[in-house]
Structure formats: C-alpha cells, structure tokens
Design a protein around this motif. Structure first.
Motif, PDB file in Angstrom:
ATOM      1  N   SER A 243     105.765  35.067  53.009  1.00  0.00           N
ATOM      2  CA  SER A 243     105.386  36.479  53.012  1.00  0.00           C
ATOM      3  C   SER A 243     103.949  36.639  52.546  1.00  0.00           C
ATOM      4  O   SER A 243     103.393  35.769  51.872  1.00  0.00           O
ATOM      5  N   ASN A 244     103.368  37.785  52.889  1.00  0.00           N
ATOM      6  CA  ASN A 244     102.032  38.127  52.405  1.00  0.00           C
ATOM      7  C   ASN A 244     102.097  38.892  51.080  1.00  0.00           C
ATOM      8  O   ASN A 244     101.077  39.374  50.592  1.00  0.00           O
ATOM      9  N   TRP A 245     103.283  39.022  50.499  1.00  0.00           N
ATOM     10  CA  TRP A 245     103.453  39.723  49.219  1.00  0.00           C
ATOM     11  C   TRP A 245     103.199  38.765  48.069  1.00  0.00           C
ATOM     12  O   TRP A 245     103.736  37.663  48.036  1.00  0.00           O
ATOM     13  N   ALA A 246     102.384  39.193  47.123  1.00  0.00           N
ATOM     14  CA  ALA A 246     101.932  38.285  46.067  1.00  0.00           C
ATOM     15  C   ALA A 246     102.735  38.398  44.776  1.00  0.00           C
ATOM     16  O   ALA A 246     102.432  37.704  43.805  1.00  0.00           O
ATOM     17  N   SER A 247     103.768  39.253  44.743  1.00  0.00           N
ATOM     18  CA  SER A 247     104.522  39.437  43.497  1.00  0.00           C
ATOM     19  C   SER A 247     106.025  39.287  43.750  1.00  0.00           C
ATOM     20  O   SER A 247     106.781  40.252  43.608  1.00  0.00           O
ATOM     21  N   ILE A 263     102.788  30.466  45.215  1.00  0.00           N
ATOM     22  CA  ILE A 263     102.459  31.888  45.027  1.00  0.00           C
ATOM     23  C   ILE A 263     100.964  32.014  44.807  1.00  0.00           C
ATOM     24  O   ILE A 263     100.400  31.348  43.950  1.00  0.00           O
ATOM     25  N   SER A 264     100.332  32.870  45.589  1.00  0.00           N
ATOM     26  CA  SER A 264      98.900  33.121  45.449  1.00  0.00           C
ATOM     27  C   SER A 264      98.632  34.590  45.727  1.00  0.00           C
ATOM     28  O   SER A 264      99.550  35.362  46.027  1.00  0.00           O
ATOM     29  N   LYS A 265      97.379  34.987  45.648  1.00  0.00           N
ATOM     30  CA  LYS A 265      97.016  36.378  45.920  1.00  0.00           C
ATOM     31  C   LYS A 265      97.243  36.747  47.380  1.00  0.00           C
ATOM     32  O   LYS A 265      97.299  37.931  47.729  1.00  0.00           O
ATOM     33  N   ASP A 266      97.373  35.733  48.247  1.00  0.00           N
ATOM     34  CA  ASP A 266      97.575  35.981  49.678  1.00  0.00           C
ATOM     35  C   ASP A 266      99.050  36.014  50.065  1.00  0.00           C
ATOM     36  O   ASP A 266      99.380  36.297  51.222  1.00  0.00           O
TER      37      ASP A 266
END
Length: 448
Positions: A243-247, A263-266
């Motif tokens: 996913s593009n969700w970072a949280s 997990i990254s900011k992207d």
C-alpha cells in the motif's frame, strides 16, 4: 469600622497566606471555563467521527475476505415413524433432508494492492482506499469418507463455490471464479452469517473435475476503509499486502512474517504465512459455516493522531499551564512587592483558557503545528503585554513571556511523543519543581 476594613484590605494585600489562598481559589474557579472548553473539543471530535463514519459507510467499510469455499450438497434420508389412528400401527415414512458440506482450499495465496485517497466533507477528512485483490490456489480431491455417505446421496452436479466478505457493497467489478478451466459468475445470496456471501452457479461437471486437485482463481476490486483482512482458510495460507499508506497497524490473530515488513514514508509491504496447525478449526464443515472472523489477520490503515486528539491532549495540561503561570506571577508579586488584583489574575487566566479555543478553531482549517504556533504567539503576546502594564517592568514581562513560551514548547513536545511522553513529562515537571524551589528560597516567608 473603616479602620477595621482598611486593616483587612492591608492584610489581604500584604499577607503571603492571603495571596496564596486567593490565587489557589482563582485557579479552581478557572477550571470551570477550562472544562467547558474541553467539552467543546470532545463535541467537535465526536462530530468529526460521525462524519468520517458516514463517509466510510457510503464508500465501503472494513474489508474481511474469506474464500473461496466449495459448497457441496448431500442428502440425508431418515425413517420417521407415525402412529396410524385407524390401524393403531406405526407407519414408517422416509423423509429426505438436504445438507451442505463446506470444503476449504489446500493452498490459498492472496495478493492485495491497496491504494488510499482522502475524501473531504466540509472541514472533515477521511482516508479510504481501493484494493485490488487476487486470490488463487487449489482445492484437494473432495471426499465424504468421514461421513460414510452413499455415493448416490452426494449431489455433485449442484456443487458451488462461495466467497464471503464483510463489505459486499464495496465490490467494484464483476466477480468470476475460475475453477479448473471454467469460469463461474458470482451472485449474492442471503444468509444470516457474520459475513455476506456471493455464490457461483452450479458446477454441473464437478464430479469429473474432482478426479484431481482443482486450481482456482478470482479477482476483486473493492472499496474499503479502516482495514483489509483475510481469514486463513487454506491448509497453507500465504498473503501479502502492499500500500501507499505510511501508517499501518498489523492486526488480527497473526502477525506478518519476520523480515517481511517494510514501512516507509511512501507506504508499506507485509506478508503472512499461516498453516492449518496454527489455527483452531478444521478444513471441512458440515451443515453450516461457523463465524471465523476472530481468526482474520491483516492491516489497519490507521490515521495518525488527528487535530482533535492533539487538542484534547493539550487541553489536559490546561490546569498545569494556569497553575504554573499564576505561580510565576505570585512569586514575582512576592519578590517585587507589586500588588496584583484578583481581577487581573482572572483576566490572565481567561486568556490562557482562550488559548484552547484558538487552537481547536484554527486547527480545523489548518495543520495542528500551524494552529499551535499561532495560538501560542497570540496568547504569549497578550499575556506579556498585559503583564508589562500591571507589573510596570520589562524584565518581569519578559520573564512571563519566556516562561509561557518554554511551557507551551514543553507541552508540544510531550504531545508529539508516544512511547516516551510519560518519561519526558516527569523529567520536565521535576525540573520545573526544582526551579520553583530554588527561586522561592529567596522569599521572606515570615511575612504572613
């Protein structure tokens, strides 16, 4: 009489005990408007939750997927005795009942691509997503040996495939299940289970297909919000989410495999592997399917602490801000011998309470950081200028301004922290207490 009143006023103005008592009572009184402000923040937060829930409900709620499952009907013939009133003998009738057997896959491979996007309504925002899910694997050769059924009682030509989901209205494609070399369209059916069910048409040649393990595949394009989860019904279940969700918050009965989480900011990636021995249910059920949602696993696409939650946390430090600010004024008053009227304390206290209404109102239209800076500078300027007018000293006004700036900065740091908030808060309060103890030793406490 006037002389007694004059002595009382003089005692109130000069007595340290009277000043401390007055300031303490004013702090307690100011907790009333502070409580109203906290209720306002809770009300606005509750309103946001209602709007977000409404947006999510229309777009699509949490996604839970279970399937595919083979559903094979079979007949059960029972002999029923009934007393014949005319012959006074028992008549024996054979009644036929149709039951269903549910068979889970041997292997189940799930690949999910989740793309999030924001949805706005007025000043409120929700984060929703669309997930492209590909499910494939194979069914074992189906047999009823454990039930000892007669072959003629198994209705192979009426076998179907079912898929269960928590979010039927979120599906955005025509669902077809590929079984062997054939494709079967899926349609919803009514049931009273925990999940909604879509079912294929009858597999007329299933007895021929069942000579060996049967491969399957289906694809879902589905709208959802909050979470995407899967139930591990395969004897071996493998799943992956990108996913593009970072949280993300990995939730459910099973966590991702070690080393598979990125997990990254992207965005994030994660994969799971669940074996039959890891869960507490078998591969075949008769008559009905149990609720297996407690075994679901996946990812919650959580929204980081929003403006209302941060404002609510900040308001909980309102008593600390008012108390410490009043204490600084009291210490200045005792050291400088400048008299500060209770009304002036009230004005300062109301300015500190108004800080939170500024914070919540500005944060609804901007970021929390920007709202925090604007509210802090506004109240800082107001209290500092007012302090200069009542204390008649630039030095004391600057001390008030620096104290407030440090206090609001300290609170902002605590709000941003999660794991170390208690530790940093405790250390900060210890330092503040030590500073107060140091400066208060210069005061002549004999003047009561």
């Amino acid at each position: 009489m006037e002389q007694k009143r004059s002595k009382l006023v003089t005692w109130i103005q000069e007595s340290i005990t009277a000043k401390m008592f007055t300031v303490g009572m004013l702090i307690l009184i100011l907790l009333i408007p502070l409580a109203f402000v906290q209720d306002l923040i809770k009300e606005r937060k509750h309103r946001q939750e209602e709007v977000v829930s409404e947006i999510n409900n229309k777009w699509g709620n949490e996604i839970i997927i279970s399937g595919p499952i083979l559903k094979v009907p079979y007949k059960e013939i029972k002999e029923v005795k009934s007393l014949n009133s005319e012959t006074n003998l028992y008549d024996i009738k054979k009644e036929e009942y149709t039951h269903y057997a549910y068979f889970f896959p041997e292997t189940l491979n799930i690949d999910s691509k989740v793309k999030t996007k924001p949805l706005n309504r007025s000043i409120y925002k929700s984060v929703v997503f669309t997930s492209d899910i590909t499910v494939e694997g194979k069914f074992p050769i189906i047999n009823f040996e454990l039930e000892a059924l007669q072959p003629e009682n198994i209705l192979w030509n009426k076998a179907t495939v079912i898929i269960q989901t928590s979010n039927l209205k979120g599906i955005r494609n025509t669902v077809e299940t590929e079984l062997g070399n054939e494709k079967f369209s899926m349609a919803p059916i009514y049931n009273n289970s925990a999940l909604n069910t879509i079912e294929s048409s009858s597999i007329d040649n299933f007895s021929m297909m069942n000579q060996k393990a049967i491969n399957f595949k289906f694809e879902l394009k589905i709208n959802g919000s909050e979470a995407v989860k899967f139930i591990p019904i395969g004897k071996t279940t493998k799943a992956s989410i990108a996913s593009n969700w970072a949280s993300p918050s990995f939730d459910g009965m099973f966590l991702p495999e070690d080393g598979s989480r990125e997990i990254s900011k992207d965005g994030f990636k994660a994969s799971w592997k669940v074996l039959q021995i890891n869960r507490q249910f078998e591969q075949t059920f008769y008559n009905s399917l149990p609720d297996l949602t407690p075994f679901a696993f996946g990812a919650n696409l959580i929204i980081p602490v929003n403006e209302y939650a941060k404002s609510e946390r900040a308001s909980k430090y309102g008593f600390l801000v008012i108390g410490l600010t009043f204490l600084v004024f009291l210490l200045i008053q005792l050291v400088s011998k400048v008299y500060i009227h209770p009304f002036q304390y009230v004005m300062i206290g109301l300015a500190l309470v108004m800080y939170y209404t500024l914070l919540i109102s500005i944060s609804e239209h901007s970021s929390f950081l920007k709202a925090y800076v604007i509210a802090t500078l506004a109240v800082l300027a107001l209290v500092s200028l007012y302090s200069k007018s009542i204390l008649k000293s630039n030095k004391f006004a600057a001390l008030i301004g620096i104290s407030l700036f440090a206090l609001y900065g300290f609170i902002y740091v605590i709000i941003q922290l999660e794991d170390y908030a208690l530790l940093v808060g405790s250390i900060g309060l210890f330092v503040i207490l030590a500073a107060i103890m140091y400066f208060s030793k210069k005061i002549d406490w004999e003047n009561k």
